[in-house]
Write a protein that holds these residues in place. Structure first.
Motif, PDB file in Angstrom:
ATOM      1  N   PRO A  91      14.903 -26.534  37.807  1.00  0.00           N
ATOM      2  CA  PRO A  91      15.641 -27.112  36.679  1.00  0.00           C
ATOM      3  C   PRO A  91      15.731 -26.068  35.563  1.00  0.00           C
ATOM      4  O   PRO A  91      14.723 -25.425  35.238  1.00  0.00           O
ATOM      5  CB  PRO A  91      14.766 -28.290  36.254  1.00  0.00           C
ATOM      6  N   SER A  92      16.916 -25.914  34.997  1.00  0.00           N
ATOM      7  CA  SER A  92      17.060 -24.933  33.915  1.00  0.00           C
ATOM      8  C   SER A  92      16.334 -25.411  32.661  1.00  0.00           C
ATOM      9  O   SER A  92      15.903 -24.599  31.844  1.00  0.00           O
ATOM     10  CB  SER A  92      18.546 -24.722  33.616  1.00  0.00           C
ATOM     11  N   PHE A  93      16.210 -26.749  32.519  1.00  0.00           N
ATOM     12  CA  PHE A  93      15.496 -27.291  31.360  1.00  0.00           C
ATOM     13  C   PHE A  93      14.008 -27.345  31.703  1.00  0.00           C
ATOM     14  O   PHE A  93      13.470 -28.355  32.153  1.00  0.00           O
ATOM     15  CB  PHE A  93      16.026 -28.688  30.992  1.00  0.00           C
ATOM     16  N   SER A  94      13.356 -26.205  31.515  1.00  0.00           N
ATOM     17  CA  SER A  94      11.906 -26.113  31.734  1.00  0.00           C
ATOM     18  C   SER A  94      11.385 -24.906  30.975  1.00  0.00           C
ATOM     19  O   SER A  94      12.160 -24.154  30.365  1.00  0.00           O
ATOM     20  CB  SER A  94      11.579 -25.977  33.227  1.00  0.00           C
ATOM     21  N   PHE A  95      10.077 -24.727  31.019  1.00  0.00           N
ATOM     22  CA  PHE A  95       9.453 -23.569  30.376  1.00  0.00           C
ATOM     23  C   PHE A  95       9.712 -22.332  31.229  1.00  0.00           C
ATOM     24  O   PHE A  95       9.806 -22.420  32.458  1.00  0.00           O
ATOM     25  CB  PHE A  95       7.945 -23.815  30.228  1.00  0.00           C
ATOM     26  N   ILE A 137      12.567 -26.166  46.760  1.00  0.00           N
ATOM     27  CA  ILE A 137      12.859 -26.814  45.467  1.00  0.00           C
ATOM     28  C   ILE A 137      11.562 -26.767  44.669  1.00  0.00           C
ATOM     29  O   ILE A 137      10.488 -27.055  45.207  1.00  0.00           O
ATOM     30  CB  ILE A 137      13.271 -28.300  45.647  1.00  0.00           C
ATOM     31  N   LEU A 138      11.696 -26.391  43.397  1.00  0.00           N
ATOM     32  CA  LEU A 138      10.522 -26.398  42.506  1.00  0.00           C
ATOM     33  C   LEU A 138      10.823 -27.369  41.368  1.00  0.00           C
ATOM     34  O   LEU A 138      11.596 -27.054  40.457  1.00  0.00           O
ATOM     35  CB  LEU A 138      10.261 -24.971  41.983  1.00  0.00           C
ATOM     36  N   GLY A 139      10.262 -28.575  41.451  1.00  0.00           N
ATOM     37  CA  GLY A 139      10.493 -29.596  40.420  1.00  0.00           C
ATOM     38  C   GLY A 139       9.500 -29.436  39.283  1.00  0.00           C
ATOM     39  O   GLY A 139       8.495 -28.727  39.403  1.00  0.00           O
ATOM     40  N   VAL A 140       9.779 -30.131  38.169  1.00  0.00           N
ATOM     41  CA  VAL A 140       8.899 -30.040  36.989  1.00  0.00           C
ATOM     42  C   VAL A 140       8.752 -31.426  36.355  1.00  0.00           C
ATOM     43  O   VAL A 140       9.737 -32.169  36.265  1.00  0.00           O
ATOM     44  CB  VAL A 140       9.482 -29.073  35.919  1.00  0.00           C
ATOM     45  N   ASN A 141       7.559 -31.753  35.930  1.00  0.00           N
ATOM     46  CA  ASN A 141       7.355 -32.962  35.116  1.00  0.00           C
ATOM     47  C   ASN A 141       7.614 -32.568  33.670  1.00  0.00           C
ATOM     48  O   ASN A 141       6.793 -31.878  33.071  1.00  0.00           O
ATOM     49  CB  ASN A 141       5.906 -33.454  35.225  1.00  0.00           C
ATOM     50  N   ILE A 142       8.734 -33.025  33.128  1.00  0.00           N
ATOM     51  CA  ILE A 142       9.121 -32.529  31.805  1.00  0.00           C
ATOM     52  C   ILE A 142       8.416 -33.320  30.696  1.00  0.00           C
ATOM     53  O   ILE A 142       8.641 -34.506  30.529  1.00  0.00           O
ATOM     54  CB  ILE A 142      10.652 -32.604  31.624  1.00  0.00           C
ATOM     55  N   PHE A 143       7.569 -32.626  29.970  1.00  0.00           N
ATOM     56  CA  PHE A 143       6.738 -33.202  28.893  1.00  0.00           C
ATOM     57  C   PHE A 143       5.786 -34.267  29.445  1.00  0.00           C
ATOM     58  O   PHE A 143       5.248 -35.079  28.694  1.00  0.00           O
ATOM     59  CB  PHE A 143       7.602 -33.804  27.767  1.00  0.00           C
ATOM     60  N   GLY A 144       5.629 -34.287  30.764  1.00  0.00           N
ATOM     61  CA  GLY A 144       4.752 -35.282  31.393  1.00  0.00           C
ATOM     62  C   GLY A 144       5.512 -36.381  32.105  1.00  0.00           C
ATOM     63  O   GLY A 144       4.900 -37.253  32.730  1.00  0.00           O
ATOM     64  N   ASN A 145       6.860 -36.348  32.018  1.00  0.00           N
ATOM     65  CA  ASN A 145       7.684 -37.382  32.669  1.00  0.00           C
ATOM     66  C   ASN A 145       8.064 -36.894  34.065  1.00  0.00           C
ATOM     67  O   ASN A 145       8.688 -35.843  34.204  1.00  0.00           O
ATOM     68  CB  ASN A 145       8.947 -37.601  31.830  1.00  0.00           C
ATOM     69  N   PRO A 327      16.316 -21.254  24.354  1.00  0.00           N
ATOM     70  CA  PRO A 327      17.432 -21.597  25.213  1.00  0.00           C
ATOM     71  C   PRO A 327      16.943 -21.998  26.601  1.00  0.00           C
ATOM     72  O   PRO A 327      15.849 -21.609  27.008  1.00  0.00           O
ATOM     73  CB  PRO A 327      18.230 -20.285  25.283  1.00  0.00           C
ATOM     74  N   PRO A 328      17.783 -22.741  27.354  1.00  0.00           N
ATOM     75  CA  PRO A 328      17.358 -23.110  28.710  1.00  0.00           C
ATOM     76  C   PRO A 328      17.397 -21.878  29.618  1.00  0.00           C
ATOM     77  O   PRO A 328      17.984 -20.857  29.254  1.00  0.00           O
ATOM     78  CB  PRO A 328      18.412 -24.133  29.132  1.00  0.00           C
ATOM     79  N   GLY A 329      16.800 -22.014  30.800  1.00  0.00           N
ATOM     80  CA  GLY A 329      16.623 -20.866  31.700  1.00  0.00           C
ATOM     81  C   GLY A 329      17.889 -20.068  31.948  1.00  0.00           C
ATOM     82  O   GLY A 329      17.899 -18.839  31.797  1.00  0.00           O
ATOM     83  N   HIS A 330      18.985 -20.763  32.301  1.00  0.00           N
ATOM     84  CA  HIS A 330      20.189 -20.033  32.710  1.00  0.00           C
ATOM     85  C   HIS A 330      20.832 -19.282  31.555  1.00  0.00           C
ATOM     86  O   HIS A 330      21.736 -18.488  31.770  1.00  0.00           O
ATOM     87  CB  HIS A 330      21.193 -20.982  33.387  1.00  0.00           C
ATOM     88  N   MET A 331      20.380 -19.540  30.303  1.00  0.00           N
ATOM     89  CA  MET A 331      20.960 -18.850  29.146  1.00  0.00           C
ATOM     90  C   MET A 331      19.999 -17.815  28.553  1.00  0.00           C
ATOM     91  O   MET A 331      20.307 -17.207  27.528  1.00  0.00           O
ATOM     92  CB  MET A 331      21.365 -19.881  28.096  1.00  0.00           C
ATOM     93  N   GLN A 332      18.850 -17.648  29.191  1.00  0.00           N
ATOM     94  CA  GLN A 332      17.886 -16.685  28.656  1.00  0.00           C
ATOM     95  C   GLN A 332      18.331 -15.253  28.965  1.00  0.00           C
ATOM     96  O   GLN A 332      18.919 -15.000  30.024  1.00  0.00           O
ATOM     97  CB  GLN A 332      16.483 -16.971  29.221  1.00  0.00           C
ATOM     98  N   ARG A 333      18.003 -14.347  28.042  1.00  0.00           N
ATOM     99  CA  ARG A 333      18.439 -12.944  28.182  1.00  0.00           C
ATOM    100  C   ARG A 333      18.129 -12.358  29.551  1.00  0.00           C
ATOM    101  O   ARG A 333      18.936 -11.681  30.153  1.00  0.00           O
ATOM    102  CB  ARG A 333      17.732 -12.084  27.126  1.00  0.00           C
ATOM    103  N   CYS A 334      16.917 -12.641  30.029  1.00  0.00           N
ATOM    104  CA  CYS A 334      16.492 -11.981  31.262  1.00  0.00           C
ATOM    105  C   CYS A 334      17.213 -12.540  32.501  1.00  0.00           C
ATOM    106  O   CYS A 334      17.081 -11.963  33.580  1.00  0.00           O
ATOM    107  CB  CYS A 334      14.978 -12.055  31.416  1.00  0.00           C
ATOM    108  N   TYR A 335      17.938 -13.646  32.350  1.00  0.00           N
ATOM    109  CA  TYR A 335      18.696 -14.188  33.492  1.00  0.00           C
ATOM    110  C   TYR A 335      20.207 -14.028  33.293  1.00  0.00           C
ATOM    111  O   TYR A 335      21.001 -14.682  33.962  1.00  0.00           O
ATOM    112  CB  TYR A 335      18.310 -15.656  33.740  1.00  0.00           C
ATOM    113  N   LYS A 336      20.589 -13.133  32.383  1.00  0.00           N
ATOM    114  CA  LYS A 336      22.009 -12.885  32.090  1.00  0.00           C
ATOM    115  C   LYS A 336      22.793 -12.549  33.355  1.00  0.00           C
ATOM    116  O   LYS A 336      23.943 -12.923  33.508  1.00  0.00           O
ATOM    117  CB  LYS A 336      22.115 -11.722  31.100  1.00  0.00           C
ATOM    118  N   LYS A 337      22.118 -11.848  34.261  1.00  0.00           N
ATOM    119  CA  LYS A 337      22.810 -11.411  35.484  1.00  0.00           C
ATOM    120  C   LYS A 337      23.314 -12.601  36.314  1.00  0.00           C
ATOM    121  O   LYS A 337      24.192 -12.440  37.150  1.00  0.00           O
ATOM    122  CB  LYS A 337      21.880 -10.532  36.330  1.00  0.00           C
TER     123      LYS A 337
END
Ligand code: T4K
Length: 399
Positions: A91-95, A137-145, A327-337
């Motif tokens: 998920p792009s919305f993660s740490f 697939i790598l899922g995430v519990n977002i904020f505990g949800n 920013p979310p993952g897909h917009m972070q500088r290091c993932y610009k590529k």
């Protein structure tokens, strides 16, 4: 004076309100054990880690639980155990740690969208992202949800790919009444300073597979099984005795902490649902969030100010917040590529990332402070027009 501080009003708090603080055992409770560690000189690889791991296995009802240096390295080691090749859906919305592990392992993170209400990985987005190159697939519990774990397990099975959970926020989470730790091919919890179970730095790897557990145990010892002739090049992923001791003392209190945080979240929700333009993360039906974080969404047109303006006004009140995850993952500088792959496609992720603000929460927070923070937000909203004018001036001044 009723006005917010940004307009010259009096602060509601006499000292700054931190974003969070770990809830820790007293010095007196730790003292005999600290003395023991210091007198025996066993600072790592000792009895407190063994005790902690035993307690974790029982608490989580899992066959294998390994205490490691932090969750980032835990995820690295867990994924490494499967010798994966190709693409991992995240998920792009993660740490950032969620995707960094994938990238550092030489795999390709494929960012997918989240659900607009739960903020967790969206199953339909996962289905669309599956390709012949997908290995996991790598899922995430977002904020505990928790996300739809049953759905994710089903997709992984159908496509014969691996499924892991980044359960960094998950001590205190219940999925359909059960604790995390038993899902997919393995999970990793974080016990860094901002978590319910805060050992300072630390992580816990859980898996149902004995060979995977053995891999992690050896990998975290440089690949050395004891004869100094390593079977593979590993790393130092060990958790020290001091960290394990904190785990031993805090683990029995996690349930109490989760209940307390749920009560705090309820108070925030009751208070802030009366404020125009504020909404909340929906907790998955039949589940309990750990409320590692309490997150609000700010609708700029209804609230009168945007998320960043609210954050700044709260900062001036002495109230610390976090823009997780912006920013979310897909917009972070290091993932610009990879950016070309996601133009306008992760709509919910960008929507939430632009509007979410995590408010102060910790397991020993006074309810009175929750009411005062709510009041601070309410009066900022009430004065939004004046603040907006003022903010424009201040923004110019600060730049
Ligand atoms: N996956 C996910 C989904 C994650 O969220 C994380 C980490 C990971 C994987 C990787 O887990 P680890 O490898 O870290 O075990 C924090 C944490 O450093 C990080 O662990 C966490 N997620 C992330 C969401 O947040 P910051 O930079 O926001 O925290 P910081 O240092 O600004 O502190 C926040 C508040 O906590 C402040 O009020 C100060 C207070 N604090 C902080 C520390 C370090 C304390 O009271 N004591 C302390 O020792 O990152």
């Amino acid at each position: 004076m009723d006005k917010p501080v940004v307009l010259g009003g009096k602060p509601l708090f006499s000292k700054p309100v931190p974003f969070t603080r770990p809830t820790l055992p007293s010095y007196e409770e730790l003292e005999p054990h600290l003395r023991d560690i210091l007198e025996t000189g066993m600072l790592t690889k000792g009895k407190y880690l063994r005790q902690y791991e035993e307690m974790l296995r029982e608490y989580l009802s899992v066959p294998h639980a390994i205490g490691v240096v932090n969750a980032t390295m835990g995820l690295f080691m867990l994924l490494k155990a499967f010798d994966l090749k190709g693409e991992v859906i995240v998920p792009s919305f993660s740490f950032m740690a969620t995707f960094h592990v994938v990238e550092v392992l030489g795999l390709k993170p494929i960012f997918v969208d989240c659900e607009k209400d739960t903020f967790t990985i969206d199953i339909n987005s996962v289905k669309k992202a599956i390709s012949p190159n997908t290995c996991a697939i790598l899922g995430v519990n977002i904020f505990g949800n928790p996300p739809d774990l049953d759905g994710l397990e089903r997709i992984a099975k159908e496509h014969n790919i691996r499924f892991f959970m980044d359960s960094a926020h998950s001590f205190g989470t219940l999925y359909k009444g059960k604790k995390m730790g038993r899902y997919g091919d393995g999970e990793v919890f974080s016990t860094s300073a901002t978590k319910l179970l805060a050992t300072g730095e630390g992580g816990v790897v859980t898996t149902k597979y004995e060979d995977v557990a053995n891999f992690v145990k050896i990998y975290k010892e440089y690949g050395n099984t004891g004869d100094y002739d390593p079977i593979y090049p590993g790393i130092n992923g060990r958790m020290s005795e001091f960290h394990a001791l904190l785990g031993v003392k805090i683990l029995p209190k996690v349930e109490e902490f989760a209940i307390k945080r749920n009560k705090i979240a309820q108070i925030y929700k009751e208070n802030l649902s009366k404020v125009s333009g504020i909404s909340f993360q929906r907790i998955r039906k039949g589940c309990r969030s750990s409320y590692k974080d309490f997150c609000i969404l700010v609708d700029p047109s209804a609230f009168g100010l945007n998320r960043d303006q609210l954050m700044e006004a709260l900062r001036m009140e002495g109230i610390s917040t976090r823009r997780y995850f912006y920013p979310p993952g897909h917009m972070q500088r290091c993932y610009k590529k990879y950016a070309y792959m996601y133009k306008d496609s992760l709509y919910n992720t960008e929507f939430i990332s632009n509007r979410s603000l995590c408010l102060p929460i910790c397991s020993h927070m006074e309810y009175e402070d929750v009411h005062k923070i709510s009041l601070a937000i309410e009066r900022i909203q009430r004065y939004h027009r004046e603040i907006k004018k003022r903010h424009i001036d201040l923004a110019g001044y600060y730049v």
